[in-house]
Design an enzyme around this catalytic site. Structure first.
Site, short mmCIF file in Angstrom:
data_model
loop_
_atom_site.label_atom_id
_atom_site.label_comp_id
_atom_site.label_asym_id
_atom_site.label_seq_id
_atom_site.Cartn_x
_atom_site.Cartn_y
_atom_site.Cartn_z
NE ARG A 24 -1.21 -7.16 5.60
CZ ARG A 24 -2.03 -7.34 4.93
NH1 ARG A 24 -2.43 -6.27 3.79
NH2 ARG A 24 -2.41 -8.61 4.49
NE ARG A 87 -1.86 1.31 -2.52
CZ ARG A 87 -2.43 0.19 -2.02
NH1 ARG A 87 -2.47 0.11 -0.53
NH2 ARG A 87 -2.91 -0.67 -2.63
CB VAL A 88 3.21 -1.64 2.13
CG1 VAL A 88 4.59 -0.97 1.84
CG2 VAL A 88 2.61 -1.22 3.51
N GLY A 89 0.56 -2.44 -0.13
CA GLY A 89 -0.62 -3.02 -0.17
C GLY A 89 -0.37 -4.34 -1.11
CB THR A 90 -2.76 -7.15 -1.39
OG1 THR A 90 -3.97 -6.63 -0.96
CG2 THR A 90 -1.87 -7.44 -0.03
CB SER A 203 -2.95 -10.75 -2.46
OG SER A 203 -4.00 -10.08 -2.99
CG ASP A 204 -6.49 -11.22 -5.69
OD1 ASP A 204 -6.01 -10.34 -4.76
OD2 ASP A 204 -6.98 -10.85 -6.90
N1 HPA Z 1 -8.91 -5.81 -7.23
C1 HPA Z 1 -8.77 -4.68 -6.69
N2 HPA Z 1 -7.93 -4.56 -5.60
C2 HPA Z 1 -7.09 -5.75 -5.16
C3 HPA Z 1 -7.23 -6.86 -5.73
C4 HPA Z 1 -8.23 -6.78 -6.97
O1 HPA Z 1 -8.38 -8.05 -7.51
N3 HPA Z 1 -6.54 -7.61 -5.11
C5 HPA Z 1 -5.96 -7.15 -4.34
N4 HPA Z 1 -6.52 -5.75 -4.19
#
Ligand code: HPA
Length: 234
Positions: A24, A87-90, A203-204
């Protein structure tokens, strides 16, 4: 060169975008930086410096989890003079009112990790975002009609937890989402007087079990990178 970064002093900008995934970092550099130069390939943890709208910016991958991220944060702050980092994250949603694709600004970070217990000898420390960066990101998001949520996040040591519902106590206390780096980033930034902020796309979801496809994740991610760039480059 520091232990894990093969850059010379001056190769890295004071302003930094900090994604977990080094690929990324490469995509961000190729998409948004002019004259980008790769300054690090050690362990495949790619780092680039270029310019964005005339200002010098670096993009550095940090890997997954607090121990990996902490190595890069420490060396970037102690040895390369990084002063502002986003920081850019999910992240995984922990509240019904948090939806996949939402962008979360981590105002503060709880943690289930022992890292800060060790650092603070069992006393509790509250890792916080830099207020100026947080405010600027919030104002940029508002003026571009981006939907944003600001609040507490949970920084966990485990992606695959040992018990299925250990995160629920944090849901019950208003924590928005779970990820794996922010508490350590804010702590190390405070140690070195660096301004830090985490921007996270959902993302989830741990309640609804929804999960974005790789393509949806990438689209949301790049919108968030643009917000990070607007925040760093005025
Ligand atoms: N848990 C930890 N880190 C994460 C998650 C998660 O469900 N989804 C994206 N990063």
């Amino acid at each position: 060169m520091s232990v894990h970064i093969a850059a010379q002093p001056g190769d890295i900008a004071e302003k930094m975008i900090f994604p977990g995934d080094p690929i990324r970092a490469k995509i961000i550099a190729e998409t948004y930086l002019e004259d980008a130069v790769c300054y690090n390939q050690v362990r495949g943890m790619l780092g680039y410096t270029g310019t964005h709208r005339g200002q010098r910016i670096s993009v550095q991958g940090h890997g997954m989890g607090m121990p990996s991220m902490s190595i890069y944060a420490h060396e970037l702050f102690a040895e390369y003079g990084v002063k502002q980092v986003i920081r850019v994250g999910t992240t995984g949603g922990l509240q019904e009112h948090v939806a996949t694709r939402d962008v979360i600004m981590a105002q503060g970070a709880c943690t289930d990790s022992n890292m800060n217990n060790r650092r603070f000898h069992g006393m509790s420390y509250a890792p916080l975002a830099d207020f100026e960066l947080l405010l600027r990101a919030y104002e940029q998001a508002s003026s571009h009609d981006l939907s944003i949520k600001v609040g507490n996040v949970l920084t966990s040591d485990a992606f695959y937890a040992s018990s299925e519902d250990e995160w629920k106590i944090f849901t019950g206390h208003g924590v928005l989402c779970i990820e794996m780096e922010t508490a350590a980033l804010y702590t190390i930034a405070a140690q070195f007087g660096v301004q830090a902020l985490s921007l996270l796309t959902v993302s989830d979801h741990l309640i609804t079990q929804e999960r974005l496809s790789a393509e949806e994740r990438q689209n949301g991610f790049m919108a968030m990178v643009e917000l990070a760039l607007m925040t760093l480059v005025d």
